[in-house]
Design a protein around this motif. Structure first.
Motif, PDB file in Angstrom:
ATOM      1  N   GLY A 280       0.717  -1.234   0.097  1.00 25.76           N
ATOM      2  CA  GLY A 280       0.103  -0.148   0.011  1.00 25.76           C
ATOM      3  C   GLY A 280       0.801   1.194  -0.068  1.00 25.76           C
ATOM      4  N   ALA A 281       2.001   1.261   0.756  1.00 22.83           N
ATOM      5  CA  ALA A 281       2.795   2.327   0.780  1.00 22.83           C
ATOM      6  C   ALA A 281       3.628   2.509  -0.552  1.00 22.83           C
ATOM      7  CB  ALA A 281       3.993   2.330   1.817  1.00 22.83           C
ATOM      8  N   TRP A 282       3.780   1.475  -1.303  1.00 28.04           N
ATOM      9  CA  TRP A 282       4.477   1.511  -2.604  1.00 28.04           C
ATOM     10  C   TRP A 282       3.544   2.330  -3.362  1.00 28.04           C
ATOM     11  CZ3 TRP A 282       9.157   1.455  -4.785  1.00 28.04           C
ATOM     12  CH2 TRP A 282       9.241   1.184  -5.987  1.00 28.04           C
ATOM     13  N   VAL A 283       2.221   1.754  -3.347  1.00 27.81           N
ATOM     14  CA  VAL A 283       1.228   2.309  -4.577  1.00 27.81           C
ATOM     15  C   VAL A 283       1.053   3.655  -4.276  1.00 27.81           C
ATOM     16  CG1 VAL A 283      -1.039   2.090  -5.332  1.00 27.81           C
ATOM     17  CG2 VAL A 283       0.427   0.103  -4.953  1.00 27.81           C
ATOM     18  N   ALA A 284       1.017   4.060  -2.749  1.00 29.55           N
ATOM     19  CA  ALA A 284       0.539   5.535  -2.643  1.00 29.55           C
ATOM     20  C   ALA A 284       1.996   6.252  -2.923  1.00 29.55           C
ATOM     21  CB  ALA A 284       0.429   5.660  -1.065  1.00 29.55           C
ATOM     22  N   GLY A 285       2.970   5.828  -2.853  1.00 34.05           N
ATOM     23  CA  GLY A 285       4.186   6.109  -3.538  1.00 34.05           C
ATOM     24  C   GLY A 285       4.200   6.857  -5.157  1.00 34.05           C
ATOM     25  N   TRP A 286       3.585   5.862  -5.568  1.00 33.09           N
ATOM     26  CA  TRP A 286       3.384   6.359  -7.254  1.00 33.09           C
ATOM     27  C   TRP A 286       2.663   7.552  -7.282  1.00 33.09           C
ATOM     28  CZ3 TRP A 286       7.214   5.410 -10.044  1.00 33.09           C
ATOM     29  CH2 TRP A 286       7.965   4.208 -10.033  1.00 33.09           C
ATOM     30  N   THR A 287       1.310   7.611  -6.580  1.00 34.97           N
ATOM     31  CA  THR A 287       0.570   8.584  -6.786  1.00 34.97           C
ATOM     32  C   THR A 287       1.257  10.020  -6.216  1.00 34.97           C
ATOM     33  OG1 THR A 287      -1.347   7.322  -6.259  1.00 34.97           O
ATOM     34  CG2 THR A 287      -1.622   9.753  -5.910  1.00 34.97           C
ATOM     35  N   GLY A 288       2.214   9.993  -5.154  1.00 28.59           N
ATOM     36  CA  GLY A 288       2.948  10.968  -4.824  1.00 28.59           C
ATOM     37  C   GLY A 288       3.891  11.634  -6.045  1.00 28.59           C
ATOM     38  N   PHE A 289       4.726  10.532  -6.534  1.00 25.71           N
ATOM     39  CA  PHE A 289       5.555  10.867  -7.766  1.00 25.71           C
ATOM     40  C   PHE A 289       4.702  11.521  -8.782  1.00 25.71           C
ATOM     41  CE2 PHE A 289       6.907   9.122 -11.906  1.00 25.71           C
ATOM     42  CZ  PHE A 289       8.333   9.768 -11.760  1.00 25.71           C
ATOM     43  N   ALA A 290       3.595  10.935  -9.119  1.00 25.37           N
ATOM     44  CA  ALA A 290       2.665  11.697 -10.319  1.00 25.37           C
ATOM     45  C   ALA A 290       2.403  13.000  -9.681  1.00 25.37           C
ATOM     46  CB  ALA A 290       1.469  10.801 -10.340  1.00 25.37           C
ATOM     47  N   GLY A 291       2.116  13.475  -8.516  1.00 23.59           N
ATOM     48  CA  GLY A 291       1.894  14.697  -8.026  1.00 23.59           C
ATOM     49  C   GLY A 291       3.024  15.644  -8.187  1.00 23.59           C
ATOM     50  N   VAL A 292       4.363  15.124  -8.073  1.00 20.00           N
ATOM     51  CA  VAL A 292       5.404  15.756  -8.040  1.00 20.00           C
ATOM     52  C   VAL A 292       5.532  16.131  -9.474  1.00 20.00           C
ATOM     53  CG1 VAL A 292       8.009  15.909  -7.617  1.00 20.00           C
ATOM     54  CG2 VAL A 292       6.333  15.235  -5.977  1.00 20.00           C
ATOM     55  N   MET A 293       5.530  14.952 -10.383  1.00 20.66           N
ATOM     56  CA  MET A 293       5.912  15.064 -11.718  1.00 20.66           C
ATOM     57  C   MET A 293       4.954  16.149 -12.475  1.00 20.66           C
ATOM     58  SD  MET A 293       8.814  13.848 -11.942  1.00 20.66           S
ATOM     59  CE  MET A 293       9.304  13.860 -13.691  1.00 20.66           C
ATOM     60  N   MET A 294       3.802  16.125 -11.885  1.00 15.59           N
ATOM     61  CA  MET A 294       2.729  17.207 -12.561  1.00 15.59           C
ATOM     62  C   MET A 294       3.108  18.546 -12.203  1.00 15.59           C
ATOM     63  SD  MET A 294      -0.930  15.097 -12.165  1.00 15.59           S
ATOM     64  CE  MET A 294      -1.923  16.330 -12.627  1.00 15.59           C
TER      65      MET A 294
ATOM     66  N   VAL B  21       3.739  10.648 -15.708  1.00  9.31           N
ATOM     67  CA  VAL B  21       2.710  11.060 -15.017  1.00  9.31           C
ATOM     68  C   VAL B  21       1.504  10.188 -15.087  1.00  9.31           C
ATOM     69  CG1 VAL B  21       1.038  12.954 -14.693  1.00  9.31           C
ATOM     70  CG2 VAL B  21       3.396  13.625 -14.632  1.00  9.31           C
ATOM     71  N   ILE B  22       1.149   9.866 -16.555  1.00  5.94           N
ATOM     72  CA  ILE B  22       0.094   9.017 -16.867  1.00  5.94           C
ATOM     73  C   ILE B  22       0.103   7.682 -16.502  1.00  5.94           C
ATOM     74  CG2 ILE B  22      -1.357   7.910 -19.044  1.00  5.94           C
ATOM     75  CD1 ILE B  22      -0.650  10.530 -20.361  1.00  5.94           C
ATOM     76  N   TRP B  23       1.348   7.171 -16.418  1.00  6.33           N
ATOM     77  CA  TRP B  23       1.773   5.675 -15.945  1.00  6.33           C
ATOM     78  C   TRP B  23       1.478   5.704 -14.542  1.00  6.33           C
ATOM     79  CZ3 TRP B  23       5.742   4.150 -12.917  1.00  6.33           C
ATOM     80  CH2 TRP B  23       5.565   2.438 -12.682  1.00  6.33           C
ATOM     81  N   ALA B  24       1.967   6.780 -13.800  1.00  7.50           N
ATOM     82  CA  ALA B  24       1.803   6.695 -12.308  1.00  7.50           C
ATOM     83  C   ALA B  24       0.437   6.767 -11.729  1.00  7.50           C
ATOM     84  CB  ALA B  24       2.819   7.676 -11.755  1.00  7.50           C
ATOM     85  N   LEU B  25      -0.491   7.478 -12.401  1.00 10.05           N
ATOM     86  CA  LEU B  25      -1.692   7.721 -12.041  1.00 10.05           C
ATOM     87  C   LEU B  25      -2.573   6.695 -12.358  1.00 10.05           C
ATOM     88  CD1 LEU B  25      -2.383  11.530 -13.159  1.00 10.05           C
ATOM     89  CD2 LEU B  25      -1.998  10.671 -10.729  1.00 10.05           C
ATOM     90  N   CYS B  26      -2.077   5.897 -13.337  1.00  2.00           N
ATOM     91  CA  CYS B  26      -2.822   4.804 -13.592  1.00  2.00           C
ATOM     92  C   CYS B  26      -2.498   3.577 -12.702  1.00  2.00           C
ATOM     93  CB  CYS B  26      -2.515   4.364 -15.063  1.00  2.00           C
ATOM     94  SG  CYS B  26      -3.543   5.256 -16.290  1.00  2.00           S
TER      95      CYS B  26
END
Length: 144
Positions: A18-32, A129-134
């Motif tokens: 769960g922490a890993w998956v939430a990390g990708w959402t955070g990564f997407a936010g930073v990259m956005m 960003v698209i990949w991390a949000l998906c």
């Protein structure tokens, strides 16, 4: 019939996943936010100094450079706002982020004759960003 490696149901995930998956959402936010800021700077440069950019002749998507600047500026502001909403865990922000990143990819593809390296870097950022949000799960899907 059992399926190996696939987990279904609410309690199937470990806390580390769960922490890993939430990390990708955070990564997407930073990259956005990063990509949006770069698009804002790109737009300001195109609006302020038309002689900075040299366009290829006879390019199919040849628009006025000031128009491109406004397109990138508005799109950049929208991407930054959606990136901030991703950090807040808004449900709509992920779908809007995917759509805006797709539009930004198209705009940067059409920007290739003006700044090819810059455009390719921002296309790659938008693809991540698209990949991390998906891939990433938002706070709204967690049941812990």
């Amino acid at each position: 019939m059992t399926t190996t490696g696939m987990h279904h149901g609410r309690g199937a995930r470990s806390s580390g996943e769960g922490a890993w998956v939430a990390g990708w959402t955070g990564f997407a936010g930073v990259m956005m936010i990063f990509g949006g800021l770069m698009a804002i700077f790109q737009g300001i440069a195109a609006i302020a100094e038309d002689d900075v950019f040299v366009a290829t002749r006879n390019y199919v998507y040849n628009f006025n450079l000031t128009s491109w600047g406004w397109i990138h500026l508005v799109l950049g502001v929208l991407v930054v706002l959606a990136g901030a909403a991703v950090f807040r865990g808004e449900v709509w922000a992920r779908m809007v982020g995917i759509a805006l990143a797709g539009l930004a990819m198209i705009a940067n593809f059409m920007w290739l004759p003006y700044q090819p390296v810059w455009a390719i870097v921002l296309i790659a950022v938008d693809a991540f960003v698209i990949w991390a949000l998906c891939v990433g799960k938002g706070r709204e899907t967690r049941t812990d």
